[in-house]
Design a protein around this motif. Structure first.
Motif, PDB file in Angstrom:
ATOM      1  N   LYS A  84       0.769  -0.925  -0.060  1.00 24.70           N
ATOM      2  CA  LYS A  84       0.425  -0.059   0.260  1.00 24.70           C
ATOM      3  C   LYS A  84       1.215   1.063  -0.321  1.00 24.70           C
ATOM      4  O   LYS A  84       0.818   2.328  -0.681  1.00 24.70           O
ATOM      5  CB  LYS A  84      -1.187  -0.478   1.089  1.00 24.70           C
ATOM      6  N   GLU A  88       0.749   4.010  -2.949  1.00 28.32           N
ATOM      7  CA  GLU A  88       0.996   5.435  -3.082  1.00 28.32           C
ATOM      8  C   GLU A  88       1.435   6.088  -3.202  1.00 28.32           C
ATOM      9  O   GLU A  88       1.955   7.609  -3.730  1.00 28.32           O
ATOM     10  CB  GLU A  88       0.565   5.487  -1.498  1.00 28.32           C
ATOM     11  N   PRO A  95      -1.447  -1.887  -4.857  1.00 34.36           N
ATOM     12  CA  PRO A  95      -1.743  -1.312  -3.491  1.00 34.36           C
ATOM     13  C   PRO A  95      -2.139  -3.110  -3.032  1.00 34.36           C
ATOM     14  O   PRO A  95      -1.787  -3.016  -1.328  1.00 34.36           O
ATOM     15  CB  PRO A  95      -2.844  -0.753  -3.193  1.00 34.36           C
TER      16      PRO A  95
END
Ligand code: SF4
Length: 222
Positions: A84, A88, A95
């Protein structure tokens, strides 16, 4: 020697009998939620972009994560936290890290660990860390020309990495940043294990900040 060759050698390694026995036992005694799954139950290769500028060093595959799926940080909660954060910050195309066939691709990042077999209680012996350092050393050498940021996850990864680099007297503290040489930086992080994430020792803002920092160091080098 190439990273692919190192990964072949990892998968075929039999240097630590205690760990090989454990990873097979874990597969035989799998919990009901994994009945019907094929377990990898061998040393787990590293993965990622062979031209990575970011290197992530964890502790070891999880008994029912990497040891089950055959890919580091895959199929467990640590892998979910890691991917994740990497997604990001632009180091992964997805993710989630669920299985070896999930389509996950790392970009500009490589993921390894100090020990490539899941250890009982997540505690490898010093001799096992020493045996497996053979592979970590090869990986560090092969990635040396591109890596500019190293993130170590947890104290054992930090201690092992410092030892291999003859870096003495550094303190393990989350979010510490140390220069390794004129072009490479070490960022120290807690491991995203459930023990840390469930207790608030490692919160999401603390975690994502590590990857944002890595990204900004890499971008500053452009
Ligand atoms: S921990 Fe490393 S050195 Fe030991 S058996 Fe597994 S791959 Fe080989």
């Amino acid at each position: 020697m190439s990273l692919d060759k190192v990964n072949e050698q990892i998968a075929a390694c039999s240097l630590c009998p205690r760990l090989l026995e454990y990873i097979r036992k874990v597969s035989d005694d799998r919990p009901p939620r994994y009945w019907g799954h094929d377990y990898w139950a061998k040393p787990v290769p590293s993965f990622g972009d062979p031209k990575a500028r970011l290197l992530i060093i964890g502790l070891a595959p999880a008994a029912h994560g990497g040891n089950r799926t055959g890919r580091m940080f895959t199929g467990d909660s640590s892998g979910e936290w890691l991917m994740k954060a990497m997604f990001e910050t632009g180091f992964a195309n997805c993710p989630h890290s669920v299985s070896i066939n999930d389509g996950l691709l790392l970009s500009d990042a490589y993921v390894t660990s100090i020990v490539k077999c899941a250890p009982p209680m997540n505690k490898p012996l010093n001799t096992e860390i020493s045996n497996c350092s053979l592979f970590l050393k090869s990986e560090l050498n092969l990635l040396k020309s591109t890596v500019v940021v190293v993130i170590t996850l947890g104290k054992m990864a930090f201690d092992t990495y410092c030892k291999l680099n003859n870096m003495r007297g550094l303190k393990f503290k989350h979010d510490s940043v140390y220069p390794i040489d004129s072009t490479t930086t070490l960022i120290v992080s807690y491991h995203p294990s459930r023990r840390n994430t469930n207790t608030g020792t490692l919160t999401w803002p603390m975690w994502i900040q590590i990857f944002e920092k890595a990204k900004s160091i890499i971008e500053a080098m452009l």
